[in-house]
Scaffold this motif. Structure first.
Motif, mmCIF file in Angstrom:
data_model
loop_
_atom_site.group_PDB
_atom_site.id
_atom_site.type_symbol
_atom_site.label_atom_id
_atom_site.label_comp_id
_atom_site.label_asym_id
_atom_site.label_seq_id
_atom_site.Cartn_x
_atom_site.Cartn_y
_atom_site.Cartn_z
ATOM 1 N N ARG A 205 0.758 -1.198 0.140
ATOM 2 C CA ARG A 205 0.053 0.046 0.137
ATOM 3 C C ARG A 205 1.013 1.312 0.102
ATOM 4 N NH1 ARG A 205 -4.349 0.275 4.692
ATOM 5 N NH2 ARG A 205 -4.912 -1.556 3.477
ATOM 6 N N ARG A 206 2.100 1.444 0.655
ATOM 7 C CA ARG A 206 2.778 2.378 0.675
ATOM 8 C C ARG A 206 3.316 2.822 -0.570
ATOM 9 N NH1 ARG A 206 4.793 4.234 5.385
ATOM 10 N NH2 ARG A 206 6.486 5.960 5.055
ATOM 11 N N ILE A 207 3.841 1.767 -1.455
ATOM 12 C CA ILE A 207 4.599 2.077 -2.474
ATOM 13 C C ILE A 207 3.499 2.468 -3.622
ATOM 14 C CG2 ILE A 207 5.687 0.823 -4.581
ATOM 15 C CD1 ILE A 207 7.385 1.589 -2.408
ATOM 16 N N GLY B 54 5.447 11.387 -2.364
ATOM 17 C CA GLY B 54 5.559 10.358 -2.925
ATOM 18 C C GLY B 54 6.866 9.786 -2.946
ATOM 19 N N VAL B 55 7.889 10.431 -3.119
ATOM 20 C CA VAL B 55 9.323 9.847 -2.641
ATOM 21 C C VAL B 55 9.709 9.397 -1.434
ATOM 22 C CG1 VAL B 55 11.831 10.767 -2.904
ATOM 23 C CG2 VAL B 55 10.158 11.302 -4.956
ATOM 24 N N TRP B 56 9.147 10.519 -0.491
ATOM 25 C CA TRP B 56 9.167 10.014 0.909
ATOM 26 C C TRP B 56 8.629 8.672 1.265
ATOM 27 C CZ3 TRP B 56 5.481 9.555 5.115
ATOM 28 C CH2 TRP B 56 6.258 9.442 6.195
ATOM 29 N N LEU B 57 7.429 8.494 0.727
ATOM 30 C CA LEU B 57 6.778 7.157 1.052
ATOM 31 C C LEU B 57 7.769 6.118 0.371
ATOM 32 C CD1 LEU B 57 3.029 7.994 0.136
ATOM 33 C CD2 LEU B 57 3.949 7.296 2.271
ATOM 34 N N HIS B 58 8.095 6.260 -0.812
ATOM 35 C CA HIS B 58 9.187 5.072 -1.271
ATOM 36 C C HIS B 58 10.555 5.125 -0.333
ATOM 37 C CE1 HIS B 58 7.405 4.235 -5.205
ATOM 38 N NE2 HIS B 58 6.288 4.954 -4.837
ATOM 39 N N LEU B 59 10.921 6.121 -0.184
ATOM 40 C CA LEU B 59 12.336 6.057 0.540
ATOM 41 C C LEU B 59 12.315 5.380 1.950
ATOM 42 C CD1 LEU B 59 13.960 9.702 -0.363
ATOM 43 C CD2 LEU B 59 14.682 7.358 -1.189
ATOM 44 N N THR B 60 11.022 5.767 2.568
ATOM 45 C CA THR B 60 10.777 5.021 4.042
ATOM 46 C C THR B 60 10.261 3.758 4.063
ATOM 47 O OG1 THR B 60 8.767 6.449 4.236
ATOM 48 C CG2 THR B 60 10.720 7.419 4.915
ATOM 49 N N GLU B 61 10.141 2.980 2.881
ATOM 50 C CA GLU B 61 9.782 1.650 2.730
ATOM 51 C C GLU B 61 10.703 0.767 3.300
ATOM 52 O OE1 GLU B 61 8.882 -1.571 -0.815
ATOM 53 O OE2 GLU B 61 10.118 -0.119 -1.082
ATOM 54 N N ARG B 62 9.936 -0.476 4.003
ATOM 55 C CA ARG B 62 10.771 -1.318 4.741
ATOM 56 C C ARG B 62 10.067 -2.758 4.224
ATOM 57 N NH1 ARG B 62 14.867 -0.308 8.232
ATOM 58 N NH2 ARG B 62 14.553 -2.390 9.006
ATOM 59 N N HIS B 63 10.984 -3.406 3.628
ATOM 60 C CA HIS B 63 10.346 -4.577 3.334
ATOM 61 C C HIS B 63 11.240 -5.959 3.488
ATOM 62 C CE1 HIS B 63 7.921 -7.207 0.718
ATOM 63 N NE2 HIS B 63 9.118 -7.758 0.298
ATOM 64 N N GLU B 64 10.725 -6.441 4.600
ATOM 65 C CA GLU B 64 11.505 -7.657 5.063
ATOM 66 C C GLU B 64 10.826 -8.788 5.412
ATOM 67 O OE1 GLU B 64 14.777 -8.230 9.083
ATOM 68 O OE2 GLU B 64 14.107 -6.086 8.224
ATOM 69 N N HIS B 65 11.108 -10.000 4.845
ATOM 70 C CA HIS B 65 10.599 -11.283 5.284
ATOM 71 C C HIS B 65 11.434 -12.477 4.807
ATOM 72 C CE1 HIS B 65 9.857 -12.280 1.217
ATOM 73 N NE2 HIS B 65 9.476 -10.907 1.069
#
Length: 350
Positions: free
Chosen positions: A126-128, A279-290
């Motif tokens: 959703r963030r991206i 928009g760029v801030w939302l992308h830069l602060t993404e954390r995808h880990e699993h």
């Protein structure tokens, strides 16, 4: 400082957007000098292809041996991005106002992301998605400050078709993104340049002065050539949709440079900048880990010995710790957990 800004792929995507966006005021000045738009496009692409070709010769870049499985996606990228896209855009621009065309051209980023998510199964959350919406909204505000005029649907459909072609081009290029980026960009420029020149001369374009030709080709080398190299590197490291989102802020950099050169600062520019920054801030602060599993694969690309590249070298071919090098290598199956992007080594399903 946001940690993502230190990521190689993010840096490449943002610099690609800066170079491409900065090329817009230069191109506008050449158009004002009565250089045909399609002749200018051809010169820009030729500057990209020829400039990168010369750069590879000067640097004595190694010969690229494209794997047989990589030929179809590269051919498709050249077909859609270098031939069909410009033709469809030409058909649309010939029958509609520039305001409507500028608005519709923002669809390229949307098509790129949607194709990456739906067809090529690139991860999205959703963030991206919200970040992409904010960036595109900013581009729409920036490209249609006085309202857009779209009359007949057919020219609009042609321009949307061109954007779809470029979206396919971006996603197909990602499939070969591990190949030498300067070689890929040189090949694409070497095809798109002559195609656009042929279209221009077919429409009766006249050859401009030598100074304008030189200026267009130099601008093309940086705004279309070096920028494309960086965009390919970005796709390699952060995936297609994220690289496309960062690249979509290019119009803002072009507008910012135009303001520095004397254009007025308007409210649409301020609003667009705020939306794109969000928009760029939302992308830069993404954390995808699993936890995820890498299947065994053998391929060749430039790399260092990081956590995904733990292999031995033959005696006499050792490399220093942290040194970049290129050779065919095998990834053994591994399951682990860490923060990652949908890069060339993380194309797993979720």
């Amino acid at each position: 400082m946001i940690a993502s800004l230190r990521h190689r792929g993010v840096q490449a995507a943002l610099l690609a957007a800066v170079l491409f966006g900065a090329g817009t005021p230069v191109a506008k000045s050449l158009l004002d000098a009565d250089v045909s738009p399609w002749l200018l496009a051809g010169l820009l692409y030729c500057g990209s292809g020829i400039g990168l070709g010369v750069l590879r010769i000067v640097r004595r870049s190694p010969r690229v041996r494209l794997a047989r499985t990589d030929v179809p996606p590269l051919a498709g990228a050249i077909l859609f991005g270098g031939i069909l896209g410009p033709v469809l855009l030409l058909l649309g621009l010939s029958s509609m106002p520039a305001s409507g065309a500028s608005l519709l051209l923002n669809a390229e980023g949307v098509f790129t992301a949607v194709l990456a998510w739906v067809v090529f199964r690139e991860n999205v959350d959703r963030r991206i998605a919200l970040g992409m919406v904010a960036i595109v909204a900013g581009a729409v505000v920036l490209s249609a400050p006085s309202g857009a005029v779209i009359s007949s649907p057919w020219p609009a459909l042609a321009i949307l078709g061109a954007c779809l072609c470029w979206g396919l081009d971006n996603n197909l290029t990602r499939k070969v993104a591990l190949t030498d980026a300067t070689w890929l960009a040189a090949i694409k420029g070497g095809v798109a340049g002559p195609v656009n020149l042929a279209l221009a001369f077919a429409l009766g374009a006249q050859i401009p002065g030598a100074a304008n030709i030189a200026a267009a080709m130099v601008a093309g080398f940086f705004a279309y050539g070096v920028s494309l190299v960086l965009f390919i590197v970005a796709m390699r490291h952060v995936g297609t949709s994220r690289a496309g989102a960062y690249f979509s802020i290019a119009p803002f950099f072009g507008t910012a440079l135009a303001i520095v050169l004397g254009d007025p600062l308007t409210w649409p520019v301020v609003v667009a900048g705020a939306l794109m920054a969000l928009g760029v801030w939302l992308h830069l602060t993404e954390r995808h880990e699993h936890e995820h599993t890498h299947e065994a694969i053998t391929h060749s690309h430039r790399h260092t010995h990081d956590e995904h590249h733990q292999h031995d070298h033959a005696p006499g071919q050792e490399v220093a710790a942290g040194a970049w090098h290129t050779h065919e290598h095998t990834h053994e199956p591994i399951t682990h957990t860490h923060e990652h992007y949908p890069d060339s080594h993380h194309r797993h399903r979720h």
